[in-house]
Scaffold this active site. Structure first.
Site, short mmCIF file in Angstrom:
data_model
loop_
_atom_site.label_atom_id
_atom_site.label_comp_id
_atom_site.label_asym_id
_atom_site.label_seq_id
_atom_site.Cartn_x
_atom_site.Cartn_y
_atom_site.Cartn_z
CE LYS A 71 -9.39 -14.08 -4.98
NZ LYS A 71 -9.26 -14.33 -3.76
CE LYS A 94 -3.90 -2.02 1.96
NZ LYS A 94 -4.60 -2.68 3.60
CE LYS A 101 -15.57 -5.38 -4.66
NZ LYS A 101 -15.47 -4.90 -3.16
#
Ligand code: TRP
Length: 353
Positions: free
Chosen positions: A218, A135, A221
């Protein structure tokens, strides 16, 4: 606070001295970050497990809205996204009569424990957490202390209820390791056997990976390959019909390539065993027509989702009910949290002299 719902007989009232709820059920905690709508991957991968666990454990499920502050969401979105998730989870079958369902920011006790845990959390170990490093790389202008102490807040979420089992995905393993470390360290520093070490948990063998519609990987979003629980029939049909396929089997009984296997995995979760078998046989004798398979798959997904979707729409339009459920959940969560917190305060030394 006055609510219309009668306070539910609270499992946390039982056996206060050992924090063991009535009928000795183990405590389960899981948090969900409010980052948009639920998709089939969330549903079959996680939520159906939560729903099943409700009968066998003292479950607390919460919406981790404080955790979402690390990326500075807009004020008008904070409550809205929490309520979106709340409505969707209720629609899937999370039941406020069975579980404690609450919004993290309604339970301020968590913050005090977060502070105490932070006093024993070291800069070096927090900086080494992979998701922190990732991040920090992605948002170099906003490497805030909340991001750094994300694992301590998560540990506080779990330890505040002295949870034993935490149903989370593999991506949370390092955070779970930190939670155990903080629990152990607290116990060591104060020479007590107070916090149990929480374990990640997945219902054995049920951790099915739901593929996306784009042929590989998979459903996710950020991958843009999702069917959402809130999608209507036309949207679902369109998405399924566009799913990636190949030019068909060339030999009988051959192995399915990933793109085709993915469609079969979706058939497995959304359709009946007979339907699965039907298309499997067609694959094996090379007479399969992908168009037929997709049409059937789309209808089965539509039928599976329709009742959930209806409930999402219903819950979403009833803000008063959502508010009441959130308040009721927070009240229950605060009983459990306050008990732990007062014990922790005593252990640390905040007692009357
Ligand atoms: N970190 C979790 C995630 O990103 C969310 C979370 C926050 C959580 N607090 C938690 C999960 C406590 C389990 C227990 O998915």
């Amino acid at each position: 606070m006055q609510t219309e719902i009668q306070p539910i007989q609270n499992i946390n009232n039982a056996n206060h001295s050992q924090n063991i709820p009535l009928d000795n059920m183990e405590t389960v905690v899981s948090g969900i970050r409010p980052t948009g709508n639920l998709h089939l991957g969330n549903y079959f991968g996680a939520v159906t497990n939560f729903v099943k666990m409700q009968d066998d454990y003292n479950c607390l499920f919460f919406i981790a809205d404080w955790h979402s502050l690390t990326t500075h969401p807009k004020p008008e979105d904070i409550r809205k996204s929490a309520y979106t998730i709340l409505a969707e989870y209720l629609a899937c079958g999370l039941d406020p009569e069975k579980s404690t369902i609450y919004i993290q920011s309604d339970v301020k006790e968590v913050l005090e424990l977060y502070l105490y845990l932070n006093m024993n959390a070291y800069l070096g170990e927090l900086e080494r957490v992979t998701s922190f490093k990732e991040k920090a790389r992605k948002q170099p202008d906003n490497v805030n202390a909340g991001l750094l102490t994300y694992p301590t807040l998560m540990a506080a979420d779990i330890l505040i209820h002295k949870a034993i089992k935490v149903p989370v995905g593999k991506d949370q393993e390092q955070n779970m390791e930190m939670a155990r470390k903080f629990a152990r360290r607290f116990n060591n520093i104060y020479g007590v056997e107070y916090f149990p070490e929480p374990q990640s948990y997945s219902l054995a063998g049920k951790g099915i990976k739901i593929p996306g519609l784009d042929g590989s990987g998979k459903m996710g979003k950020s991958e843009g390959n999702c069917i959402y629980l809130i999608d209507d029939a036309a949207t679902i049909r369109k998405k399924v019909m566009k799913a990636v396929t190949d030019s068909g089997p060339t030999e009988p009984n051959s192995q399915k390539p990933e793109v085709i296997q993915n469609l079969f995995t979706l058939l497995e979760v959304a359709s009946t065993p007979d339907t699965y078998k039907y298309f499997d046989e067609k694959w094996n004798d090379c007479s399969i027509r992908y168009g037929d398979l997709k049409k059937q798959l789309a209808e089965d997904i539509v039928n599976k989702i329709a009742p959930i979707r209806e409930k999402i729409v219903e819950y979403s339009s009833n803000t008063a009910l959502l508010k009441r459920i959130a308040e009721e959940g927070a009240e229950k969560a605060r009983i459990s949290a306050a008990k732990t917190l007062s014990e922790v305060q005593k252990i640390i030394g905040f007692t009357n002299i």
